[in-house]
Design a protein around this motif. Structure first.
Motif, PDB file in Angstrom:
ATOM      1  N   ALA A   1       7.502  13.241  -2.866  1.00  0.00           N
ATOM      2  CA  ALA A   1       6.781  12.474  -3.875  1.00  0.00           C
ATOM      3  C   ALA A   1       5.560  13.182  -4.432  1.00  0.00           C
ATOM      4  N   ALA A   2       4.901  14.006  -3.647  1.00  0.00           N
ATOM      5  CA  ALA A   2       3.594  14.504  -4.069  1.00  0.00           C
ATOM      6  C   ALA A   2       3.650  15.930  -4.582  1.00  0.00           C
ATOM      7  N   PRO A   3       2.827  16.248  -5.574  1.00  0.00           N
ATOM      8  CA  PRO A   3       2.692  17.635  -6.003  1.00  0.00           C
ATOM      9  C   PRO A   3       2.082  18.446  -4.860  1.00  0.00           C
TER      10      PRO A   3
ATOM     11  N   ARG B   1      -7.861   5.752   4.718  1.00  0.00           N
ATOM     12  CA  ARG B   1      -7.422   4.418   5.118  1.00  0.00           C
ATOM     13  C   ARG B   1      -6.709   4.469   6.471  1.00  0.00           C
TER      14      ARG B   1
ATOM     15  N   ARG C   1      -5.339  12.798  -9.777  1.00  0.00           N
ATOM     16  CA  ARG C   1      -4.987  11.437  -9.355  1.00  0.00           C
ATOM     17  C   ARG C   1      -4.209  11.472  -8.044  1.00  0.00           C
ATOM     18  N   ALA C   2      -3.270  12.399  -7.948  1.00  0.00           N
ATOM     19  CA  ALA C   2      -2.478  12.520  -6.723  1.00  0.00           C
ATOM     20  C   ALA C   2      -3.370  12.936  -5.555  1.00  0.00           C
TER      21      ALA C   2
ATOM     22  N   ARG D   1       2.203   1.627  -3.540  1.00  0.00           N
ATOM     23  CA  ARG D   1       1.115   2.006  -4.446  1.00  0.00           C
ATOM     24  C   ARG D   1       0.758   3.474  -4.225  1.00  0.00           C
ATOM     25  N   PHE D   2       0.706   3.902  -2.967  1.00  0.00           N
ATOM     26  CA  PHE D   2       0.386   5.298  -2.680  1.00  0.00           C
ATOM     27  C   PHE D   2       1.421   6.231  -3.309  1.00  0.00           C
ATOM     28  N   PHE D   3       2.694   5.916  -3.088  1.00  0.00           N
ATOM     29  CA  PHE D   3       3.712   6.836  -3.603  1.00  0.00           C
ATOM     30  C   PHE D   3       3.773   6.813  -5.128  1.00  0.00           C
ATOM     31  N   ALA D   4       3.460   5.679  -5.728  1.00  0.00           N
ATOM     32  CA  ALA D   4       3.405   5.632  -7.184  1.00  0.00           C
ATOM     33  C   ALA D   4       2.257   6.502  -7.698  1.00  0.00           C
ATOM     34  N   ASP D   5       1.094   6.379  -7.059  1.00  0.00           N
ATOM     35  CA  ASP D   5      -0.059   7.176  -7.494  1.00  0.00           C
ATOM     36  C   ASP D   5       0.215   8.661  -7.339  1.00  0.00           C
ATOM     37  N   VAL D   6       0.849   8.982  -6.252  1.00  0.00           N
ATOM     38  CA  VAL D   6       1.045  10.394  -5.944  1.00  0.00           C
ATOM     39  C   VAL D   6       2.116  11.012  -6.851  1.00  0.00           C
ATOM     40  N   ARG D   7       3.045  10.186  -7.293  1.00  0.00           N
ATOM     41  CA  ARG D   7       4.037  10.679  -8.239  1.00  0.00           C
ATOM     42  C   ARG D   7       3.514  10.655  -9.668  1.00  0.00           C
ATOM     43  N   GLY D   8       2.401   9.997  -9.874  1.00  0.00           N
ATOM     44  CA  GLY D   8       1.878   9.908 -11.232  1.00  0.00           C
ATOM     45  C   GLY D   8       2.596   8.858 -12.045  1.00  0.00           C
ATOM     46  N   VAL D   9       3.163   7.863 -11.365  1.00  0.00           N
ATOM     47  CA  VAL D   9       3.894   6.805 -12.069  1.00  0.00           C
ATOM     48  C   VAL D   9       2.946   5.646 -12.368  1.00  0.00           C
ATOM     49  N   ASP D  10       2.864   5.275 -13.641  1.00  0.00           N
ATOM     50  CA  ASP D  10       2.011   4.140 -14.004  1.00  0.00           C
ATOM     51  C   ASP D  10       2.777   2.859 -13.812  1.00  0.00           C
TER      52      ASP D  10
ATOM     53  N   ALA E   1      -5.253  10.049  -4.360  1.00  0.00           N
ATOM     54  CA  ALA E   1      -4.381   9.136  -3.631  1.00  0.00           C
ATOM     55  C   ALA E   1      -4.164   9.628  -2.202  1.00  0.00           C
TER      56      ALA E   1
ATOM     57  N   ARG F   1      -5.582   7.673   1.091  1.00  0.00           N
ATOM     58  CA  ARG F   1      -4.605   7.257   2.105  1.00  0.00           C
ATOM     59  C   ARG F   1      -4.987   7.789   3.474  1.00  0.00           C
TER      60      ARG F   1
ATOM     61  N   LEU G   1      -3.109  14.512 -13.572  1.00  0.00           N
ATOM     62  CA  LEU G   1      -2.067  14.064 -12.644  1.00  0.00           C
ATOM     63  C   LEU G   1      -2.372  14.591 -11.253  1.00  0.00           C
TER      64      LEU G   1
ATOM     65  N   GLU H   1       0.827  -1.213   0.000  1.00  0.00           N
ATOM     66  CA  GLU H   1       0.000   0.000   0.000  1.00  0.00           C
ATOM     67  C   GLU H   1       0.857   1.257   0.000  1.00  0.00           C
TER      68      GLU H   1
END
Lengths: 320, 207, 228
Positions: free
Chosen positions: C94-96, C19, C8-9, B98-107, C12, C16, C5, B95
């Motif tokens: 990591a996040a914008p 959760r 989506r962020a 997955r969170f950090f991938a989503d937040v970075r916009g990495v597919d 996320a 999170r 983007l 998780e």
């Protein structure tokens, strides 16, 4: 040369301030219904607008600081806030004293009172924030952000504050400079009952007595079981003459318009102290006081800003 | 990112200057190792390179072609790990990634996340809460966090401090892979890691 | 910043937060407990109140005071916990920036809406609050909640990096929330008393205007607060 001028200016300011205080107590005449309490307006009003100006200045310097990140600009913002806070406390206290003497309560949630209190709370919060962050750069940055954020809420306060006094517990149009509302129109042959604030008024008679026009109005104060008859009068030129007091209050009823033939009258509530400035001497002292307090604030601000800026410069050179 | 340039970088701890006017340039394929005593500014320098901290003087430029941007604007191309990098303890390893991938916009498909966890030595622990990991496992997850988005610039602060021999092998593999397509900067006191270096920077302690 | 983007962020970050909250239930418990205690205390202390012209105003004031103080206990959590758990650096890298703000704002909004629901139900049951214009009441509470979260989320980010955080959050937020509080209490009183839309519209507009102003300003200033 410049130093000479500064010295002269400093003394002149001190003299002017002394002059204002002297005039406030000895030159300005007393007012009916206000006694000596009216004199406090000479110092209360200037401190109130100075604090608002200081707040605006502090916000401007905060914006500039965020652009330049120079500690000097932050020092200016802090000095302006300090001066603002000082004058805010003064304005709030003098205002409360005046309100107690004249209106009978220390605090009324009158729009101006509300605004000055909120300003005081914002200043206190600003300084609380600053004292709780150790890192210098972070302290400057975050307090600048808060300053700007607080500024954005001010327009809402100014818009909303008049509605605070709209509750059923407080009179509506009791402002210092006279009523801003137009009062209520009463008609013997039509709507003769109405409300001024939360006081029920009923027109009983409109008559000509000599060259004065008189209206007889029955008032019912909330919470009191007796009714009272008030008889405000107006002279032949249409100026209100006799302004009877509402029972148990310091407010007065004034007659604005009256037509004995038609049986109509327009009455309003008025706070004591209205017309304070129509006296020439008071007016001049008042204006001079505004100028003097403005200059005093500026002077304190300049001194404080210089101290803080020097300290900021010392800190950066000390490191190496 | 083709290169990273440090120009006149200084770092202060309060009134104390720990790093003074450092200028250098690193290109793809290079590995730089920074050594020095505790408190000598190694970690701070890595944070400056990551864009997490502002230097007291100078600036860092991430160069791509002819364009140079600040590290804070090149986040998607920088991977950083350090002992004080904390991830979310109430989430599982999977998780978190997955969170950090989503937040970075990495597919990145789920299978790839599992593969990454395997690579760093966390096979089978993907669905355990981070709070249940040992310190070694937590450290391995940090590798996964840094490598998730295949950054050009990889910053490793004390990369093997909590790891055993197998952990050391992981570090070797990571450095070797990163050397092929990007820049690596390692801050460490472990003498074994100094041999990775193309460029070795020794930070002197405070006089 | 690419919009999809960013969205989506944001999603996320929001997911999170939800959760994490569902697993620890810290904020939920604190807030629910506070709401229940406050309403029970008032109910026991005041006893049954006589229906009078002022009762809607009293009920409205009570509801908003409970919401305000519950907000003070819970709305700073989204940023304070990141600092306490030291996860802020990972997120920062990591996040914008705006996704962080928007995601946490959304979470606070959902939390506050849940709280508002709870308080409204409790007030109806325990305080015998009468809601004569339910739609207006709901809209008023929603608009007020929106104003409450937009006014406080930036402050939460500010105090997360300071000491004595809980008191500081209340001290910094309160003066800024006064216009909101005044409008919300009056507007809610109108809705409780069954005033028509023509009278309820004005406070709703003010509340929404406040929320928009706070939101836009926060967006401008957040990056400065979030950077290190």
């Amino acid at each position: 040369m410049a130093e000479r001028l500064a010295l002269i200016a400093k003394y002149a300011l001190g003299l002017a301030m002394a002059g204002i205080i002297y005039a406030m107590f000895l030159v300005v005449p007393q007012y009916v219904g206000l006694g000596d309490a009216g004199r406090i307006i000479i110092v209360h009003v200037p401190t109130a607008w100075v604090t608002s100006a200081a707040f605006a200045l502090s916000a401007i310097y905060s914006i500039v600081y965020l652009r330049t990140r120079s500690p000097l600009h932050d020092a200016s913002a802090v000095s302006a806030a300090e001066v603002g806070m000082l004058f805010c406390i003064f304005a709030t206290v003098t205002g409360a004293i005046f309100a107690e003497v004249v209106w009978g309560t220390f605090w009324n949630w009158d729009p101006r009172e509300t605004t000055i209190l909120v300003l005081l709370l914002i200043y206190a919060a600003y300084f609380a924030l600053r004292s709780s962050i150790d890192d210098g750069a972070r302290r400057r940055r975050l307090s600048a952000v808060y300053n700007i954020f607080a500024c954005v809420t001010m327009p809402f306060l100014l818009f909303v504050a008049p509605r605070v006094a709209d509750s059923t517990l407080h009179p509506n149009c009791a402002f210092l400079q006279g009523s801003k509302c137009e009062g209520v129109s009463l008609d013997l042959n039509g709507a003769k009952i109405s409300q001024l604030g939360d006081v029920v008024v009923e027109l009983k008679a409109v008559e000509q007595v000599g060259d004065m026009t008189r209206a007889v109005v029955e008032v019912r104060m909330p919470g009191l079981t007796e009714y009272a008859d008030l008889a405000p009068t107006m002279d032949s030129e249409g100026k209100a003459a006799d302004r009877p007091e509402f029972p148990g209050q310091s407010f007065r009823m004034i007659l604005i318009e009256a037509d004995p033939q038609a049986g109509t009258a327009r009455v309003n509530m008025q706070a004591p102290g209205t017309g304070l400035l129509s006296n020439q001497r008071t007016l001049w002292v008042f204006l001079a006081s505004n100028v003097t307090f403005g200059l005093l604030a500026l002077w304190i601000y300049r001194i404080r800003a210089t101290i803080l800026q020097v300290s900021a410069r010392l800190q950066t050179t000390e490191a190496f | 990112m083709d290169a990273i340039e440090l120009t006149d970088i200084s770092i202060d701890y309060g009134a104390r200057r720990v790093l003074s006017h450092l200028t250098l340039r690193l290109e793809r394929g290079m590995v730089m190792v920074i050594t020095g005593q505790n408190g000598s500014g190694k970690s701070s320098l890595l944070r400056v390179l990551a864009g997490l901290q502002r230097p007291s003087t100078g600036h860092v430029g991430c160069v791509t072609g002819t364009q140079a941007v600040l590290p804070a604007d090149a986040r998607q191309d920088i991977g950083w790990m350090a002992p004080d990098l904390m991830l979310y303890r109430e989430l599982t390893g999977r998780e978190n990634l997955r969170f950090f991938a989503d937040v970075r916009g990495v597919d990145i498909p789920d299978a790839a996340i599992v593969a990454l966890l395997d690579r760093v030595g966390l096979q089978g622990r993907a669905d355990d809460l981070l709070a249940t990991y040992s310190s070694g496992m937590t450290h391995r997850l940090r590798y996964a966090y840094a490598l998730l988005h295949r950054p050009s610039l990889l910053l490793l602060d004390e990369p093997s401090v909590m790891l055993d021999e197998r952990g050391h092998a992981l570090l070797e593999e990571v450095v070797a892979t990163q050397r092929l397509h990007g820049i690596t900067v390692i801050a460490t006191n472990d003498p074994r890691e100094q041999r990775f270096a193309d460029t070795l920077v020794r930070l002197e302690g405070v006089v | 910043m690419n919009n999809s983007l960013l969205w989506r962020a944001t999603k996320a970050v929001f997911v999170r937060e939800v959760r994490s909250e569902l697993r620890s239930r810290q904020a939920l418990n604190a807030v629910a407990l506070f709401a229940v205690c406050s309403i029970v205390a008032v109910s026991i202390g005041l006893g049954p109140l006589n229906r009078s012209a002022e009762l809607p105003l009293i009920h409205a004031a009570l509801v908003w005071i409970v919401l305000l103080f519950a907000a003070f206990t819970a709305l700073a959590r989204v940023f304070v916990v990141e600092e306490e758990q030291r996860t802020a650096a990972a997120l920062r890298l990591a996040a914008p920036v705006h996704a962080v703000y928007l995601g946490k704002l959304l979470f606070n909004l959902v939390l506050l809406v849940a709280l508002t629901l709870l308080v409204a139900v409790l007030a109806v049951v325990l305080l015998r609050m009468q809601v004569k214009a339910p739609t207006a009441f709901a809209v008023m509470l929603a608009a007020g909640s929106l104003g409450l979260v937009t006014g406080t989320t930036l402050i939460a980010a500010i105090i997360a990096r300071a000491s004595s955080r809980s008191t500081l959050f209340a001290v910094l937020s309160f003066p800024l929330l006064i216009p909101l509080l005044v409008t919300a209490v009056r507007g809610t009183a109108l809705a409780l008393a069954g005033a028509g839309w023509d009278r309820c519209l004005a406070p709703i507009q003010t509340l929404l205007a406040y929320a928009v102003a706070m939101f836009v300003t926060s967006l401008f200033l957040f990056a400065t607060v979030w950077e290190d």
